[in-house]
Design a protein around this motif. Structure first.
Motif: not given
Lengths: 249, 249
Positions: A118, A120-121, A125
């Motif tokens: 996704p 957002i991940h 990061a």
């Protein structure tokens, strides 16, 4: 002659850069006959598309794209209906399944959902490690969810001290929701709480900004921006946004 | 002689099956000198480990693993410190950055965070499309977060009608939190709200169960189980758990 059975892959391509795509998604692109998707996402996947037929369309044409993909799968084709990020997070997976059900096509072709990273991940990061503890994911778009419900969720998420990820924070027509979100956040969180803005993650023009709740609206925010609002355990170390989880070291 | 500069990769390997690993993570395994991780996760990554040195340890040895990985990177090695799922979701990324900061090692080696598919998204794909609208992610483990805070978050998440993903729902020693969580959920949600249980997603012994809040505790739940609790728009169609997002079709 028995008709070959089709398959519908509901595939998330990840944020957009090819290295964040899963092996499975790459294999799907190699093995399908037709790729269906929003034209920008089809462009992101272009290096993987060789002889496949491409059916692309514009924003808000989600129902039409699902119908096209389902039609092709029902003909016996191997079809990849793609979403950016994960197909199951504000993507096409749910809608496609709903339409298959309405049309009573469950037995006509196989369906496989291919999870992706996704957005957002990928954003998290780049920012550091802001999602190390409990978090809420909320879209500020009221196209499909009434604003009163979104507002209620913002209140609860902010009160609960979860980290908050905002999708679709601001469009050309919808410019006030992010201001209202900010004022809700300030009812429960310190003004200098760290906020990360990630625009165009994994795409051309990627821009990563560390700011605070007070200052966040001074930066460019649009539909390709992910906003991550820290909780009371989030701090910034050497330009990295990190939510502490309570380890002793 | 100028010492070669090391690099620390904080890499998420995805749920465990190799096809859900990203291209970037595969490339990291090919290009590193040392792999550091919890022994079960190192086992999952074994097909990618060739000549690399392996440093693995047991559960709750997170600080020790970070220290080892940092030590090796400081020597000039290319080190992959691995987490399952995404390194930034209850993984090693935040802790590693905190320790680098405390030891003042920011300039000694490079750091790159490689996002992976979080386990909840692989679980969601197996279950159908339960995360199509806003959701909250909460760990029931009180090892690092006090139970009162977790409880408060459960109340807010349940009241806000977000879909809820639970990590670490039950361990051998910690058996009551999931019961308390269930009774909190029942204060705000219908007893027959769909619940998905996904054990060992992408690993040997994968088990996917569709149930309801009322019935969920009758099934095996442990530390490798992800629980997804639907909201008021979640229903089950042809054994798929789907959260409707409001499209008209």
């Amino acid at each position: 002659m028995v008709k070959k059975k089709g398959i519908l892959f509901l595939a998330g391509i990840g944020p957009g850069d090819h290295k964040t795509m899963t092996n499975h998604c790459v294999a799907v692109f190699r093995n399908c006959d037709v790729v269906v998707g929003y034209k920008r996402y089809v462009e992101l996947a272009e290096p993987f598309i060789e002889k496949q037929q491409v059916i692309s369309s514009g924003m808000t044409q989600e129902v039409e794209r699902c119908n096209k993909a389902i039609q092709e799968a029902a003909k016996g084709k191997r079809v990849a209906l793609i979403s950016s990020g994960d197909s199951g997070v504000y993507g096409m997976a749910g809608l496609a399944l709903e339409i298959v059900n309405k049309k009573k096509l469950w037995d006509r072709f196989a369906i496989e959902i291919i999870p992706g990273v996704p957005v957002i991940h990928a954003a998290a990061a780049r920012l550091g490690a802001p999602l190390m503890n409990d978090y809420a994911v909320i879209s500020l778009s009221d196209l499909l969810t009434p604003w009163e419900i979104i507002e209620k969720r913002l209140h609860h998420a902010a009160q609960s001290d979860m980290v908050i990820c905002l999708y679709n924070p601001k469009s050309k027509k919808r410019t006030t929701h992010i201001k209202e979100a900010k004022s809700i956040l300030l009812q429960y969180r310190k003004p200098d709480t760290p906020v990360g803005l990630a625009r165009n993650v994994g795409r051309k023009g990627e821009a990563i900004t560390l700011t605070t709740i007070t200052m966040m609206l001074r930066y460019k925010i649009d539909m390709v921006t992910i906003i991550i609002i820290g909780n009371s355990a989030t701090h910034v170390l050497n330009n990295r946004m990190i939510t502490q989880r309570g380890y002793r070291f």
